[in-house]
Design a protein around this motif. Sequence first.
Motif, PDB file in Angstrom:
ATOM      1  N   HIS A 289       0.711  -1.088   0.026  1.00 33.29           N
ATOM      2  CA  HIS A 289      -0.166   0.067  -0.037  1.00 33.29           C
ATOM      3  C   HIS A 289       1.024   1.081  -0.031  1.00 33.29           C
ATOM      4  O   HIS A 289       0.551   2.274  -0.618  1.00 33.29           O
ATOM      5  CB  HIS A 289      -0.678   0.116   1.216  1.00 33.29           C
ATOM      6  CG  HIS A 289      -1.844   1.244   1.226  1.00 33.29           C
ATOM      7  ND1 HIS A 289      -3.144   1.005   0.584  1.00 33.29           N
ATOM      8  CD2 HIS A 289      -1.804   2.365   2.136  1.00 33.29           C
ATOM      9  CE1 HIS A 289      -3.698   2.162   1.068  1.00 33.29           C
ATOM     10  NE2 HIS A 289      -2.936   2.724   1.974  1.00 33.29           N
TER      11      HIS A 289
ATOM     12  N   HIS B 256       1.035   4.095  -2.952  1.00 33.23           N
ATOM     13  CA  HIS B 256       1.026   5.739  -2.543  1.00 33.23           C
ATOM     14  C   HIS B 256       2.108   6.550  -2.993  1.00 33.23           C
ATOM     15  O   HIS B 256       1.787   7.771  -3.797  1.00 33.23           O
ATOM     16  CB  HIS B 256       0.959   6.010  -1.074  1.00 33.23           C
ATOM     17  CG  HIS B 256      -0.669   6.092  -0.478  1.00 33.23           C
ATOM     18  ND1 HIS B 256      -1.461   6.677  -0.608  1.00 33.23           N
ATOM     19  CD2 HIS B 256      -0.894   5.602   0.628  1.00 33.23           C
ATOM     20  CE1 HIS B 256      -2.573   6.659  -0.140  1.00 33.23           C
ATOM     21  NE2 HIS B 256      -2.517   5.686   0.768  1.00 33.23           N
TER      22      HIS B 256
ATOM     23  N   SER C 121      -0.628   9.865   5.929  1.00 33.99           N
ATOM     24  CA  SER C 121      -2.196   9.696   6.057  1.00 33.99           C
ATOM     25  C   SER C 121      -2.534   9.245   7.226  1.00 33.99           C
ATOM     26  O   SER C 121      -1.805   9.626   8.212  1.00 33.99           O
ATOM     27  CB  SER C 121      -2.124   8.174   5.140  1.00 33.99           C
ATOM     28  OG  SER C 121      -1.662   7.136   5.651  1.00 33.99           O
TER      29      SER C 121
ATOM     30  N   ASP D 133      -6.903   6.930  -0.132  1.00 36.20           N
ATOM     31  CA  ASP D 133      -6.815   5.518  -0.618  1.00 36.20           C
ATOM     32  C   ASP D 133      -7.734   5.483  -2.009  1.00 36.20           C
ATOM     33  O   ASP D 133      -8.820   5.987  -1.929  1.00 36.20           O
ATOM     34  CB  ASP D 133      -7.243   4.556   0.498  1.00 36.20           C
ATOM     35  CG  ASP D 133      -6.117   4.531   1.502  1.00 36.20           C
ATOM     36  OD1 ASP D 133      -5.195   4.941   1.424  1.00 36.20           O
ATOM     37  OD2 ASP D 133      -6.613   3.940   2.629  1.00 36.20           O
TER      38      ASP D 133
HETATM   39 ZN    ZN Z   1      -3.286   4.995   2.505  1.00 34.17          ZN
END
Ligand code: ZN
Length: 323
Positions: free
Chosen positions: A108, A112, A132, A295
């Motif tokens: 993840h 990003h 985040s 996200d």
């Molecule tokens: Zn995220």
Amino acid sequence: MAVLGIETSCDDTGIAICSKGKILYSSLSSQEDLHREFGGIVPEIASRKHLEVLPVMLHRLKENFPFEKISGIAVTKGPGLIGSLLVGVKMAEGLSMGLGIPLVGVDHLMAHAVAIKLEEDIPFPYIALLVSGGHTSIMLVKDYTDMEILGETRDDACGEAFDKVAKMMGLGYPGGPVIEERAKLGKPTLKLPIPDLGSSLDFSFSGLKTAVMKKIMKLSPLDDVKVNNISKSFQDTVSAILREKTAMAVKETGIKHVVFCGGVAANRTLRKDLETEGKKKGFKVFSPSPHLCTDNGDMIAFLGEIMLEGGLLENPPLSPYPN
Ligand code: ZN
Ligand code: KG4
């Protein structure tokens, strides 16, 4: 290739199709309203909601983009909430086996960090300031899947601090957008601490959060003016911390391209502050559009296609990791 990306690491369900580096289809279902009354994400509710909406979203995709055209599946395998991750991972494994097409698990944070490449042609290496609700890291991005963490938070994530400060003032969840709006109306009347971690590129936000909590207790009952001023003082302090660490990372690495990403990078004031700092200190700041900061499935499909093209496929079962 046409790669289906699935993102279910936290409280957003995202799917997208990426082909030759371009997004052909994208869909996102946010759970913000569900978690609002709890002032933060409830993991059990998050995973159950993913389980409910992901099949519906995939059915809708099928009506727009026949599954026979999909040639690979990419899914977020971590970090995130383990129950949420498992919903996406198990669905991806089933689709990969059922359609007989390759599968890859995508990190993840890496996704990003490279989402900006969907919009800007920035050369590697660059620095990614990933901020985040779950993460706050400074990364040296050498290539699509070759990254080094230079510093990360030792306690709360920056977005988490926004959410907790908002909760203390009764502003609801998520806290970032409402604090940004309130800060526009306020003055920086409070002096708040900037943590001194020496030459480390790590972050810490729990001391700042506690300091704000003490000020709130002292200033209660709060009115609109006080809430606006607290929001402005808090956001200015976060801005100072992010600017300081970014400038240190630029100095340490000699790399002058900085990508500001993650949910908190949707904050226009913080973006502007960092850009101004860059002009002063000789680095250039890039930020993806807000929908690519928070996200989304696009970044998973995008990095997944690059990984599959590079032969980085995996056989089920994948091993999702919470941290
Ligand atoms: Zn995220
Ligand atoms: O990247 P993201 O969607 O999910 C995680 O992986 O965490 O980030 C969500 C976080 C939340 O903490 C939210 O309050 C914060 O990003 N956020 C903001 C803004 N918009 C979202 N923080 C500050 N200012 C904003 N405008």
